[in-house]
Design a protein around this motif. Sequence first.
Motif, PDB file in Angstrom:
ATOM      1  N   ILE A 137      -8.833   4.766  -2.667  1.00  0.00           N
ATOM      2  CA  ILE A 137      -7.799   3.742  -2.798  1.00  0.00           C
ATOM      3  C   ILE A 137      -7.963   3.037  -4.134  1.00  0.00           C
ATOM      4  N   ILE A 168      -8.938  -1.850   3.475  1.00  0.00           N
ATOM      5  CA  ILE A 168      -8.012  -0.758   3.788  1.00  0.00           C
ATOM      6  C   ILE A 168      -8.766   0.413   4.407  1.00  0.00           C
ATOM      7  N   ILE A 220       0.865  -1.189   0.000  1.00  0.00           N
ATOM      8  CA  ILE A 220       0.000   0.000   0.000  1.00  0.00           C
ATOM      9  C   ILE A 220       0.895   1.230   0.000  1.00  0.00           C
ATOM     10  N   ALA A 260      -2.999   0.450  -3.952  1.00  0.00           N
ATOM     11  CA  ALA A 260      -2.679  -0.807  -3.277  1.00  0.00           C
ATOM     12  C   ALA A 260      -2.549  -1.889  -4.332  1.00  0.00           C
ATOM     13  N   LEU A 266       0.449   5.367   0.225  1.00  0.00           N
ATOM     14  CA  LEU A 266      -0.478   6.496   0.357  1.00  0.00           C
ATOM     15  C   LEU A 266       0.177   7.767  -0.159  1.00  0.00           C
ATOM     16  N   GLY A 320      -4.460   6.781  -2.327  1.00  0.00           N
ATOM     17  CA  GLY A 320      -3.351   5.843  -2.460  1.00  0.00           C
ATOM     18  C   GLY A 320      -3.611   4.743  -3.441  1.00  0.00           C
ATOM     19  N   ALA A 348     -10.195  -2.483  -1.317  1.00  0.00           N
ATOM     20  CA  ALA A 348     -10.187  -1.098  -0.841  1.00  0.00           C
ATOM     21  C   ALA A 348     -11.034  -0.964   0.428  1.00  0.00           C
TER      22      ALA A 348
END
Length: 806
Positions: free
Chosen positions: A548, A537, A508, A518, A510, A516, A534
């Motif tokens: 994400i 996370i 991951i 992943a 960010l 971010g 997502a």
Amino acid sequence: MNDMTPTREQRSAALEGMGCKRKRVEDIRFTQGKGNYVDDVKLPGMLHGDFVRSPHPHARVKRIDDSEALKVPGVLAVITAETLKTVNLAWMPTLAGDVQMVLADGKVLFQNQEVAFVVATDRYAADDGINKVIVEYEPLAPLVDPFKSMDKDAPVLREDLAGKTSGAHGPRKHHNHIFEWTVGDKELTDAAFKKAEVTIKEMISYHRTHPSPLETCQCVCSFDKIKGELTIYGTFQAPHVIRTVVSLIAKLPEQKIHVIAPDIGGGFGNKVGAYPGYICAAVASIVTGKPVKWVEDRIENLTATSFARDYHMTTEIAATKEGKVTGLRVHVLADHGAFDACADPSKWPAGFFNIVTGSYDFPTAHLAVDGVYTNKAPGGVAYRCSFRVTEAAYCIERAMDILAQKLNMDPAELRLKNFIKPEQFPYHSALGWEYDSGDYHTAMRKMMETTGYAALRKEQADKRAAFARGETREIMGLGVSFFTEIVGAGPSKNCDILGIAMFDSCEIRLHPTGAGIARMGTKSQGQGHETTWAQIIATEIGIPADNIMVEEGNTDTAPYGLGTYGSRSTPVAGAAIAMAARKIKAKAQMIAAYRLEVHEDDLEFDIDGFRVKGLPEKFMSMKDICWAAYNSVPPGMEPGLEAVSYYDPPNMTYPFGAYLCVMDIDVDTGVYNVRRFYALDDCGTRINPMIIEGQVHGGLTEAFAIAMGQEIRYDEVGNVVTGSFMDFFMPTAVETPHWETDFTVTPSPHHPIGAKGVGESPNVGGVPAFSNAVNDAFSFLGSTHIQMPHDFWRNWKAAKQLGAVA
Ligand code: PCD
């Protein structure tokens, strides 16, 4: 704080984290026809390859003449085993420790086996070229029936193995024998049978079928001579493994191989293994210096790549008069076709079939599996099941019904009596597994109450009486099934593929604005990973799932992982995702402590940021922490906010479920009507209930297909007679029943978020539910077991044999 300040509920909902029915983000492109599949990959100067295939199931190849083919306009090359021998690629290793011909080398061993690869400027020219390749065959006697494979006078199929008395999994008893695999305590089990008050014995077959994803197997290989790099776009459920395998067998440096699995139109186990098409396209690209595309058609897919099942299971249960099971004995004759190309973890020649004791507390059990060669396509893939679990579940669930019939007991009652009890978890099964968690009684009772099981049994009794009086020609069956799956391969202590431990991974990263990317070692084929990963996370670190981006399938960017099959993504990669997120959270906490000028231990995580304990107004959001990670980290700390986790699970996860199928069958036509289908699934913590429901619908539809008609059938001389969707049952919305879904939640104790897999469960539980319904319908006419698939014709035949039809 004012009226505009979001409540905790609103803050939490804004994340769309675990438990949220978040809409599938990938569907934005899929529903608009904007997916990017392998066949959408079009590279400059790209050539097309296609196969000459054998019409014979068993024959000697005397001569291949490509001179006329090479005259066809557009045809550039014809690759044969002789060509491949120059680069040592005429044969390739299989995942099961066997070897497999890439192109016919002296012999063909199944109908539609790959004989030569024609490379041309377009697909049409390739096809014209195929028709001009002259192959001279000398037909040999075919071996179709696995029960005859070890006869004394059975034809020798694998001449390459002549004199080899042992294979990858121990001694071979016969020239067509592959392995014998035994588990459990034979003496104790035999003793249990000697003492038994009641026993049953039945040969239960799970017929050969095929995963048949809508998108067939395909690839584009592009070799760059200058850089010495090979790029492969392909329908791969396990891209990293493909890269390693290509590196090992083609002797290319692994860093110079780029494997990219773009969008995949269904996998179902079909896209785990390596096929001749991949090797030939790669060699063709190296030879021609141009990109080469290979795309299977439907007939090729059904007849040549990866069948599933073909297990013939002689099953015995020992029990007391009261219906307490005391022993289980199973012998499996496994038809592996021409090469043992089963996709299982290396140490498991019959996959996880030793989960065959199911959900029941068997004090002892013994299992023996004999794998044999026949003149059929290789494969043996886990079509929506964790390596032979569906065969195991079918075996035990059918056998429990047969035992109930013999004892004159209700099948649901018999199961309740023998279930592993909640307090017995973690439970050590007689065949060696440690079940992590379960509450079977609650699930079963919920199923019985919700469906009105007792009333349905009463209705069935009334109907049987009416049938006996000649008032109806319809019979009614209740198919009970209770399954335990074993998913999440797997712990490195017992699971590897070609020596690579079966962990999985997540990275991951960010960005400053609180967003971010992943990446995982898994690869979605329709399951919705971009959506659900997502969500994990989001809940773990408090960044909205929408911020994400999830990316899978590119070996250059994704961390190494073993891919998506066997419902392993949630148990293994899902855990890696949570662990990577927790590493980020730990660093975020240090940054927040520094910025809020308190000690880390004085902070608590609160939905989307850190709060100072006892000082609720002192709060720093994860979004702000992301920014701070790039400009004001504590002295001595590296800037940035990213983490990687490689997760080796301590155990598998064991989802389970209780299913009921209510079916009516017209004895005069064999036509059935699935009146009701109820499926209760327990997959522990639920990440996205909507996706789970979709997974259950899809899996049940495949279970329906398999149990009620889908079959790869060979005639007695080895022709595939169900090689297209004209004959191979592919249910559409018209045939598919309505599904009722339900759930209980028993978290996995060892998984960081308590989740178990679910994608395969409905197939594992569904097949026995359908088959038990048919068998239950006919049982009062005196039958104990009718083999699958239960199409109209076979139902009618059963009715006739049982005397219900004149
Ligand atoms: N989930 C949730 N929760 C839980 C679990 C799960 O939510 N608890 C979800 C996830 O996230 C994802 C899904 O659900 O999304 C699934 O998951 P899992 O179970 O883990 O699984 P995976 O691994 O992911 O996948 C796999 C599977 C399999 S295996 C198969 S067959 C199938 C299924 O998946 N395939 C498919 N499903 C599906 N879908 C679709 N759409 N498509 C496809 O292809 Mo094999 O072994 O391969 O035979």
